[in-house]
Design a protein around this motif. Structure first.
Motif, short mmCIF file in Angstrom:
data_model
loop_
_atom_site.label_atom_id
_atom_site.label_comp_id
_atom_site.label_asym_id
_atom_site.label_seq_id
_atom_site.Cartn_x
_atom_site.Cartn_y
_atom_site.Cartn_z
N THR A 1 0.88 -1.05 -0.05
CA THR A 1 -0.01 -0.01 0.02
C THR A 1 0.92 1.33 0.02
N THR A 2 0.15 2.35 -0.08
CA THR A 2 1.00 3.74 -0.24
C THR A 2 0.55 4.56 0.89
N THR A 3 -0.33 4.18 1.65
CA THR A 3 -0.91 5.16 2.79
C THR A 3 -0.66 4.45 4.27
N TYR A 4 0.54 3.60 4.42
CA TYR A 4 0.90 3.29 5.71
C TYR A 4 2.60 3.33 5.76
N GLN A 5 3.01 4.57 6.43
CA GLN A 5 4.22 4.52 6.80
C GLN A 5 5.24 4.72 5.49
N SER A 6 4.54 5.76 4.45
CA SER A 6 5.09 5.65 3.22
C SER A 6 6.42 6.33 3.04
N ALA A 7 6.72 7.15 3.97
CA ALA A 7 8.05 7.83 3.81
C ALA A 7 9.22 6.95 3.75
N GLY A 8 10.28 7.17 2.94
CA GLY A 8 11.59 6.52 3.25
C GLY A 8 11.76 5.31 2.19
N GLN A 9 13.03 4.74 2.02
CA GLN A 9 12.98 3.78 1.40
C GLN A 9 12.75 2.27 1.87
N ARG A 10 12.05 1.56 1.24
CA ARG A 10 11.35 0.25 1.89
C ARG A 10 12.66 -0.62 2.42
N TRP A 11 13.74 -0.68 1.74
CA TRP A 11 14.60 -1.46 2.40
C TRP A 11 15.35 -1.10 3.50
N ILE A 12 15.24 0.27 3.85
CA ILE A 12 15.59 0.82 5.18
C ILE A 12 14.66 0.78 6.38
N VAL A 13 13.38 1.15 5.86
CA VAL A 13 12.33 1.42 6.73
C VAL A 13 11.80 0.05 7.26
N VAL A 14 11.42 -0.91 6.45
CA VAL A 14 10.92 -2.01 6.77
C VAL A 14 11.52 -3.16 7.82
N PRO A 15 13.02 -3.02 7.54
CA PRO A 15 13.58 -4.01 8.65
C PRO A 15 13.66 -3.27 10.04
N MET A 16 13.53 -1.69 10.15
CA MET A 16 13.42 -1.16 11.33
C MET A 16 12.14 -1.55 12.08
N VAL A 17 11.11 -1.29 11.06
CA VAL A 17 9.72 -1.42 11.77
C VAL A 17 9.46 -2.81 12.37
N MET A 18 10.00 -4.02 11.64
CA MET A 18 10.06 -5.35 11.96
C MET A 18 10.63 -5.37 13.37
N ILE A 19 11.94 -4.90 13.53
CA ILE A 19 12.44 -5.05 14.86
C ILE A 19 11.90 -4.35 15.94
N THR A 20 11.48 -2.90 15.47
CA THR A 20 10.79 -2.24 16.71
C THR A 20 9.35 -2.77 17.10
N LEU A 21 8.55 -3.25 16.19
CA LEU A 21 7.34 -3.93 16.64
C LEU A 21 7.39 -5.24 17.39
N THR A 22 8.57 -6.03 17.00
CA THR A 22 8.86 -7.35 17.53
C THR A 22 9.36 -7.18 18.99
N LEU A 23 9.88 -5.99 19.24
CA LEU A 23 10.58 -5.62 20.63
C LEU A 23 9.40 -5.02 21.63
N ALA A 24 8.46 -4.33 20.65
CA ALA A 24 7.52 -3.66 21.44
C ALA A 24 6.52 -4.78 22.01
N GLY A 25 6.46 -5.99 21.26
CA GLY A 25 5.97 -7.17 21.61
C GLY A 25 6.33 -7.45 23.08
N VAL A 26 7.51 -7.30 23.38
CA VAL A 26 7.72 -7.59 24.72
C VAL A 26 7.07 -6.67 25.98
N TRP A 27 7.01 -5.51 25.43
CA TRP A 27 6.37 -4.42 26.32
C TRP A 27 4.91 -4.83 26.41
N TYR A 28 4.27 -4.91 25.25
CA TYR A 28 2.77 -5.38 25.20
C TYR A 28 2.58 -6.81 26.20
#
Length: 281
Positions: free
Chosen positions: A182-209
């Motif tokens: 999609t083009t309407t969710y976290q669309s700023a930035g290059q995907r090859w940079i953004v996507v890995p960081m989102v994956m790590i952040t949300l995985t670790l956020a799962g520890v908090w949740y």
């Protein structure tokens, strides 16, 4: 949560063939998420509709993979009854501190500026507060599936701490259709940079949740925290003055390296110093 409180709560039920339930839940949830992204790649409503995918996946799993005699017990462990107000307060303060620190780091490097923040601070905080409470009921659709159901099924086949990490990873993967199709969710930035960081952040956020869910005995602190995280990040990004939206995405917000590193520290602290909270729950 105090030990006495935690030991008084009944243990979650063990179910028949939890691995089968996990597979059915994930396949159902991911299929719905992909279908929404493919059907509405340029629609702003796609991320909102995707919130319903986990609860629909849970419903399908409950019908097709959970024995009839175990369904009531599983519904009981979702955690609809609020416990203590302190858990709700921690659930909100955590994301506020994380978001503030992340954007402060970005501001220190000159990536963002907030020249007029003081003038509208009170109204801004009020909007974030109202938005957090309202959105918490919306995010219930996600958290029923992730921390209300999947977390406990994974805990049946591994340890609670590992289950929290794995649930976070599954939740992160759930965002891939939105990020890549999609083009309407976290669309700023290059995907090859953004996507890995989102994956790590949300995985670790799962520890908090996961920690919030297990230590509070309720799903509501998780929903409130999830809502607060999104509202704080979106509100700060909305009032920030930036020269490059892509640079801001790389440094802060849900996709940035500063947020990712903060979540590394939060997750490490919870898993090491508060690990007993997972195990006792």
């Amino acid at each position: 949560m105090p030990t006495q409180r935690m030991t008084q709560e009944s243990a979650p039920p063990r179910t028949d063939r939890p691995l089968r339930q996990i597979v059915v839940f994930l396949l159902s949830t991911y299929t719905i998420a992909v279908a929404i992204a493919l059907a509405l790649p340029h629609a702003g409503i796609a991320p909102v509709l995707s919130i319903a995918a986990p609860v629909l996946g849970f419903a399908l799993t409950l019908v097709f993979a959970v024995p009839r005699g175990q369904r009531r017990a599983i519904l009981t462990t979702i955690g609809f009854h609020p416990r203590r107000g302190r858990g709700l307060l921690i659930a909100v303060l955590g994301p506020v501190l994380i978001g503030t620190l992340s954007f402060s780091i970005a501001a220190a490097f000159g990536v963002v500026r907030f020249p007029g923040l003081g003038a509208g601070l009170v109204s801004g905080l009020l909007n974030i507060g109202v938005g957090t409470v309202v959105s918490a009921f919306v995010f219930l659709g996600e958290e029923i599936g992730w921390r209300g159901y999947l977390l406990f099924r994974l805990a049946e086949v591994t340890s609670p701490r590992v289950a929290a990490v794995l649930t976070g990873a599954c939740h992160a993967i759930f965002h891939l259709p939105l990020l890549l199709l999609t083009t309407t969710y976290q669309s700023a930035g290059q995907r090859w940079i953004v996507v890995p960081m989102v994956m790590i952040t949300l995985t670790l956020a799962g520890v908090w949740y996961g920690w919030l869910r297990l230590s509070s005995g309720s799903i509501w602190p998780v929903c409130l925290s999830h809502s607060a995280f999104n509202n704080v990040m979106e509100s700060l990004a909305g009032v920030a003055i930036v020269s490059s939206a892509a640079t801001m995405a790389y440094i802060t917000t849900e996709t940035g390296v500063a947020t990712m590193l903060i979540m590394v520290l939060v997750a490490a602290f919870l898993l090491v110093r508060r690990g007993a909270d997972f195990d006792k729950a």
